[in-house]
Design a protein around this motif. Structure first.
Motif, PDB file in Angstrom:
ATOM      1  N   UNK A 198       4.073  -5.701  10.441  1.00 16.58           N
ATOM      2  CA  UNK A 198       3.470  -6.550   9.435  1.00 16.58           C
ATOM      3  C   UNK A 198       4.158  -7.679   8.872  1.00 16.58           C
ATOM      4  N   UNK A 199       5.541  -7.394   8.663  1.00  9.87           N
ATOM      5  CA  UNK A 199       6.676  -8.536   8.536  1.00  9.87           C
ATOM      6  C   UNK A 199       6.746  -9.550   9.455  1.00  9.87           C
ATOM      7  N   UNK A 200       6.471  -9.150  10.630  1.00 10.39           N
ATOM      8  CA  UNK A 200       6.755 -10.156  11.778  1.00 10.39           C
ATOM      9  C   UNK A 200       5.556 -10.782  11.781  1.00 10.39           C
ATOM     10  N   UNK A 201       4.416 -10.856  11.187  1.00  9.79           N
ATOM     11  CA  UNK A 201       3.366 -11.398  11.233  1.00  9.79           C
ATOM     12  C   UNK A 201       3.390 -12.411  10.058  1.00  9.79           C
ATOM     13  N   UNK A 202       3.979 -12.225   9.087  1.00  8.14           N
ATOM     14  CA  UNK A 202       4.078 -12.687   7.810  1.00  8.14           C
ATOM     15  C   UNK A 202       5.327 -14.076   7.845  1.00  8.14           C
ATOM     16  N   UNK A 203       4.648 -15.192   7.871  1.00 10.42           N
ATOM     17  CA  UNK A 203       5.448 -16.364   8.034  1.00 10.42           C
ATOM     18  C   UNK A 203       6.234 -16.765   6.845  1.00 10.42           C
ATOM     19  N   UNK A 204       5.889 -16.131   5.781  1.00  4.58           N
ATOM     20  CA  UNK A 204       6.268 -16.807   4.335  1.00  4.58           C
ATOM     21  C   UNK A 204       7.707 -16.107   4.031  1.00  4.58           C
ATOM     22  N   UNK A 205       8.870 -16.928   3.929  1.00  9.81           N
ATOM     23  CA  UNK A 205      10.030 -16.438   3.316  1.00  9.81           C
ATOM     24  C   UNK A 205       9.847 -15.402   2.206  1.00  9.81           C
ATOM     25  N   UNK A 206      10.709 -14.297   2.193  1.00  8.77           N
ATOM     26  CA  UNK A 206      10.682 -13.234   1.067  1.00  8.77           C
ATOM     27  C   UNK A 206      11.787 -13.676  -0.138  1.00  8.77           C
ATOM     28  N   UNK A 207      11.363 -14.653  -0.805  1.00 10.78           N
ATOM     29  CA  UNK A 207      12.303 -15.118  -1.639  1.00 10.78           C
ATOM     30  C   UNK A 207      12.427 -14.264  -2.913  1.00 10.78           C
ATOM     31  N   UNK A 208      11.071 -13.697  -3.131  1.00 10.89           N
ATOM     32  CA  UNK A 208      11.239 -12.653  -4.387  1.00 10.89           C
ATOM     33  C   UNK A 208      10.497 -11.289  -3.914  1.00 10.89           C
TER      34      UNK A 208
END
Length: 317
Positions: free
Chosen positions: A237-247
């Motif tokens: 699921x992380x591989x499908x999430x294109x938003x950066x994990x800033x927080x």
């Protein structure tokens, strides 16, 4: 990737995994009912059907044969094993452009041969049908890993497979909770999970409740453990999430998976069996919430902004 193809791949992963795991649970349950003359058949059948999400038919005597008819062969019920294979095939039909020919041929041939497998099982016993389903779903999983590009589509399928695996492994443990205690009962759980050989090699044959529960829930190397499946779903699921994990994770589904995984990662294993039912119920609730979140975030997002022609009514100055 089109959201309809992503959704089809996700559900193909879930349906094939559910058909495989239901076959495993049913195969062990039928074997126990046929081999142990002291078992209360009616209560055992009622318990297994409830664990698998079925309602026992009130107008039919509860026997091994009624159990297999309802859970395995019933073509009118989409929750049955036959219904699950059919649903996976229909999703594959609608996503032919994003799956390999080998995957489609495997599912199509599996569905078309279900009738013949059922006839063999009616002559030789339910094990024939259930072994056929287990073998074909294993073949499909192997073809998926070998012939499908490991891109977004593959990640969606693995997320679906992993979420379903968590739910079904939890159901296997729930199925044990209603049976008699003892080493034989826990061995049946290991057999249903396909874990008996790996467990025996890992623990040198020492079989007790705490070690079995710890292995099935927490083992990091066994691919059918709950922890391993949660981690697989989280990574894909992380591989499908294109938003950066800033927080931290922006996806609610990822947040839920991370919480469930970390709650197992740092749990005191000795306390698991003392409150096993609560842990299992929490995991099932997590699976439902994750599935709903994935559907809302990836397959049915908020509609696009509807532009209006209000500006056209303004006078040109």
């Amino acid at each position: 990737m089109l959201s309809r193809n992503a959704e089809s791949l996700y559900w193909i992963g879930r349906y094939t995994e559910r058909a495989d795991d239901m076959s495993r649970i049913l195969d062990v349950a039928v074997h126990q009912l046929l081999e142990d003359p002291t078992t209360d058949v009616e209560s055992a059948v009622e318990h297994v059907t409830a664990v698998l999400g079925f309602t026992p038919e009130l107008d039919r005597q509860r026997t091994v044969w009624s159990l297999t008819e309802q859970v395995a062969y019933d073509r009118s019920d989409p929750r049955s094993i036959v219904g699950l294979i059919g649903a996976a095939r229909e999703n594959a039909r609608g996503a032919r452009e994003v799956i390999s020919s080998e995957m489609w041929e495997c599912l199509n041939a599996t569905y078309n041969d279900l009738g013949e497998a059922e006839l063999r099982a009616r002559r030789l016993g339910p094990h024939e049908f259930l072994s056929y389903v287990k073998a074909r779903t294993a073949m499909f999983a192997g073809l998926t890993d070998a012939t499908l590009s490991h891109d977004d589509g593959y990640s969606y399928l693995l997320v679906g497979r992993s979420v379903e695996r968590v739910d079904m492994i939890v159901r296997m443990l729930h199925a044990r909770s209603g049976g008699a205690g003892g080493a034989a009962s826990w061995m049946s759980v290991l057999i249903a999970a396909g874990a008996q050989d790996t467990f025996i090699r890992t623990h040198r044959g020492s079989l007790d409740a705490e070690r079995v529960v710890e292995f099935i829930l927490l083992d990091r190397l066994f691919p059918r453990s709950v922890f391993h499946a949660l981690r697989s779903a989280e990574l894909n699921l992380a591989a499908l999430d294109r938003t950066p994990d800033r927080v931290g994770a922006q996806s609610r589904a990822r947040t839920l998976l991370g919480r469930a995984r970390s709650s197992l990662e740092f749990v005191d294993a000795s306390t698991l069996t003392a409150d096993l039912s609560a842990h299992l119920s929490l995991l099932q609730d997590t699976c439902r919430a994750v599935s709903e979140s994935i559907s809302a975030e990836h397959f049915h997002p908020a509609p696009f902004v509807s532009w209006t022609d209000a500006s056209l009514s303004l006078e040109v100055r």
